[in-house]
Design an enzyme around this catalytic site. Structure first.
Site, PDB file in Angstrom:
ATOM      1  N   HIS A  41      -2.772  -9.054   5.730  1.00  0.00           N
ATOM      2  CA  HIS A  41      -2.463  -8.188   4.568  1.00  0.00           C
ATOM      3  C   HIS A  41      -3.491  -8.344   3.454  1.00  0.00           C
ATOM      4  O   HIS A  41      -3.606  -7.482   2.588  1.00  0.00           O
ATOM      5  CB  HIS A  41      -1.055  -8.494   4.035  1.00  0.00           C
ATOM      6  CG  HIS A  41       0.027  -7.810   4.816  1.00  0.00           C
ATOM      7  ND1 HIS A  41       0.681  -6.695   4.364  1.00  0.00           N
ATOM      8  CD2 HIS A  41       0.538  -8.070   6.029  1.00  0.00           C
ATOM      9  CE1 HIS A  41       1.570  -6.306   5.279  1.00  0.00           C
ATOM     10  NE2 HIS A  41       1.501  -7.130   6.301  1.00  0.00           N
ATOM     11  N   ASP A  89       0.959 -11.281  10.823  1.00  0.00           N
ATOM     12  CA  ASP A  89       0.137 -11.188   9.618  1.00  0.00           C
ATOM     13  C   ASP A  89      -0.883 -12.325   9.541  1.00  0.00           C
ATOM     14  O   ASP A  89      -0.791 -13.234   8.711  1.00  0.00           O
ATOM     15  CB  ASP A  89       1.033 -11.204   8.361  1.00  0.00           C
ATOM     16  CG  ASP A  89       0.244 -10.911   7.096  1.00  0.00           C
ATOM     17  OD1 ASP A  89       0.753 -11.225   6.000  1.00  0.00           O
ATOM     18  OD2 ASP A  89      -0.893 -10.386   7.199  1.00  0.00           O
ATOM     19  N   SER A 183      -1.110 -15.659  -0.659  1.00  0.00           N
ATOM     20  CA  SER A 183      -1.089 -15.187   0.750  1.00  0.00           C
ATOM     21  C   SER A 183      -2.294 -15.740   1.496  1.00  0.00           C
ATOM     22  O   SER A 183      -3.400 -15.828   0.955  1.00  0.00           O
ATOM     23  CB  SER A 183      -1.133 -13.660   0.790  1.00  0.00           C
ATOM     24  OG  SER A 183       0.063 -13.127   0.250  1.00  0.00           O
TER      25      SER A 183
HETATM   26  N1  E85 Z   1       7.046 -15.641  -2.619  1.00  0.00           N
HETATM   27  C1  E85 Z   1       6.525 -14.787  -1.613  1.00  0.00           C
HETATM   28  C2  E85 Z   1       5.171 -14.247  -1.916  1.00  0.00           C
HETATM   29  C3  E85 Z   1       4.051 -14.828  -1.288  1.00  0.00           C
HETATM   30  C4  E85 Z   1       2.785 -14.260  -1.521  1.00  0.00           C
HETATM   31  C5  E85 Z   1       2.626 -13.168  -2.390  1.00  0.00           C
HETATM   32  C6  E85 Z   1       3.755 -12.630  -3.037  1.00  0.00           C
HETATM   33  N2  E85 Z   1       3.696 -11.572  -3.926  1.00  0.00           N
HETATM   34  C7  E85 Z   1       2.758 -10.580  -3.932  1.00  0.00           C
HETATM   35  N3  E85 Z   1       1.841 -10.352  -2.990  1.00  0.00           N
HETATM   36  N4  E85 Z   1       1.111  -9.247  -3.379  1.00  0.00           N
HETATM   37  C8  E85 Z   1       1.565  -8.806  -4.585  1.00  0.00           C
HETATM   38  N5  E85 Z   1       1.162  -7.780  -5.356  1.00  0.00           N
HETATM   39  C9  E85 Z   1       1.818  -7.587  -6.541  1.00  0.00           C
HETATM   40  N6  E85 Z   1       2.834  -8.352  -6.970  1.00  0.00           N
HETATM   41  C10 E85 Z   1       3.250  -9.400  -6.208  1.00  0.00           C
HETATM   42  N7  E85 Z   1       4.269 -10.228  -6.644  1.00  0.00           N
HETATM   43  C11 E85 Z   1       4.687 -10.391  -7.962  1.00  0.00           C
HETATM   44  C12 E85 Z   1       3.870 -10.044  -9.049  1.00  0.00           C
HETATM   45  C13 E85 Z   1       4.361 -10.250 -10.371  1.00  0.00           C
HETATM   46  C14 E85 Z   1       5.600 -10.813 -10.608  1.00  0.00           C
HETATM   47  C15 E85 Z   1       6.380 -11.169  -9.517  1.00  0.00           C
HETATM   48  O1  E85 Z   1       7.579 -11.756  -9.748  1.00  0.00           O
HETATM   49  C16 E85 Z   1       5.920 -10.967  -8.210  1.00  0.00           C
HETATM   50  C17 E85 Z   1       2.620  -9.632  -4.979  1.00  0.00           C
HETATM   51  C18 E85 Z   1       5.022 -13.184  -2.805  1.00  0.00           C
END
Ligand code: E85
Length: 232
Positions: A41, A89, A183
């Site tokens: 991703h 992924d 990620s």
């Molecule tokens: N916890 C799981 C996890 C692992 C890896 C990446 C992610 N999140 C995200 N991966 N890509 C994203 N693009 C935009 N926003 C995102 N999350 C986000 C951003 C601001 C506040 C909030 O509470 C969450 C993500 C979440």
């Protein structure tokens, strides 16, 4: 990483920062001298531009001994990966040349035995992903300890509602969690990489949406095959 803390410098010498135009995009980790494992991703929205891979770093900006940016010869997403779900992924990156291994740059072994990590096992995630909900990005590597939760709990309809396959695993996400930019990084349990961070529902720090990782053991043959076929 939400709710974590600054890692001790260079105690995770396998950590990689996948960068585009000098900006951290995703984590990854060194699985062989010329190979980094990350998440498919991470290539979304990059218009198939090749990443550069930063190894040996603690700070993303300060000069550090053994910190070095490597060009990538090839980026190989798992054939089953797609933008609609979190299955398969994984992304393999072949560096332009073998990484120079030293105290700050080392390979991390990954689990090859396909057996679930027991629930409540405390594992570690690390990365340069966002440290606040407002999206603040850290300069220095962060880490957090997280307990594994059972697939049954993770698949509960109030959690990930039966989307977690036997090739995925979960950790509790109450307050302390992986987040945007983490990620591709490894979930390390007892010194071995058991999983690769996947964004899943992209939610961070909410116990109703546990963190999801692609388990590595089920993909050992694919990883070995790609590395063997590209060797030379
Ligand atoms: N916890 C799981 C996890 C692992 C890896 C990446 C992610 N999140 C995200 N991966 N890509 C994203 N693009 C935009 N926003 C995102 N999350 C986000 C951003 C601001 C506040 C909030 O509470 C969450 C993500 C979440």
């Amino acid at each position: 990483i939400l709710g974590g803390y600054e890692a001790k410098p260079h105690l995770r010498p396998y950590m990689a920062s996948l960068q585009l135009d000098g900006q951290h995009v995703c984590g990854g980790f060194l699985i062989a001298e010329q190979w980094v494992l990350s998440a498919a991703h991470c290539t979304e929205g990059t218009n198939d531009k090749l990443f550069q891979v930063l190894l040996g770093a603690h700070s993303l900006t300060e000069p550090e001994p053994h910190k070095r940016l490597y060009r990538v010869r090839a980026q190989i997403p798992h054939p089953g990966s797609n933008i609609h779900n979190n299955r398969d992924d994984l992304l393999l990156l072949q560096l332009e040349e073998k990484a120079e291994l030293n105290a700050h740059v080392k390979v991390l072994p990954f689990q090859r035995e396909d057996r679930d990590v027991e629930a409540d096992t405390v594992c570690e995630a690390a990365g340069w992903g966002t440290v606040t909900h407002s999206g603040r990005r850290p300069d220095k590597l962060q880490q957090v300890e997280r307990p594994v939760i059972s697939r049954d709990l993770c698949n509960h309809r109030t959690r990930h509602d039966h989307t977690i396959t036997e090739k995925m695993m979960c950790t509790d996400s109450r307050k302390k969690d992986t987040c945007k930019g983490d990620s591709g990084g490894p979930l390390v349990c007892n010194g071995v990489a058991e999983g690769v961070v996947t964004a899943g529902s992209r939610v961070c720090g909410n116990y109703k949406k546990p963190a999801i990782y692609t388990r590595i053991a089920p993909y050992a043959a694919w990883i070995d095959g790609v590395m063997a076929s590209a060797a030379g």
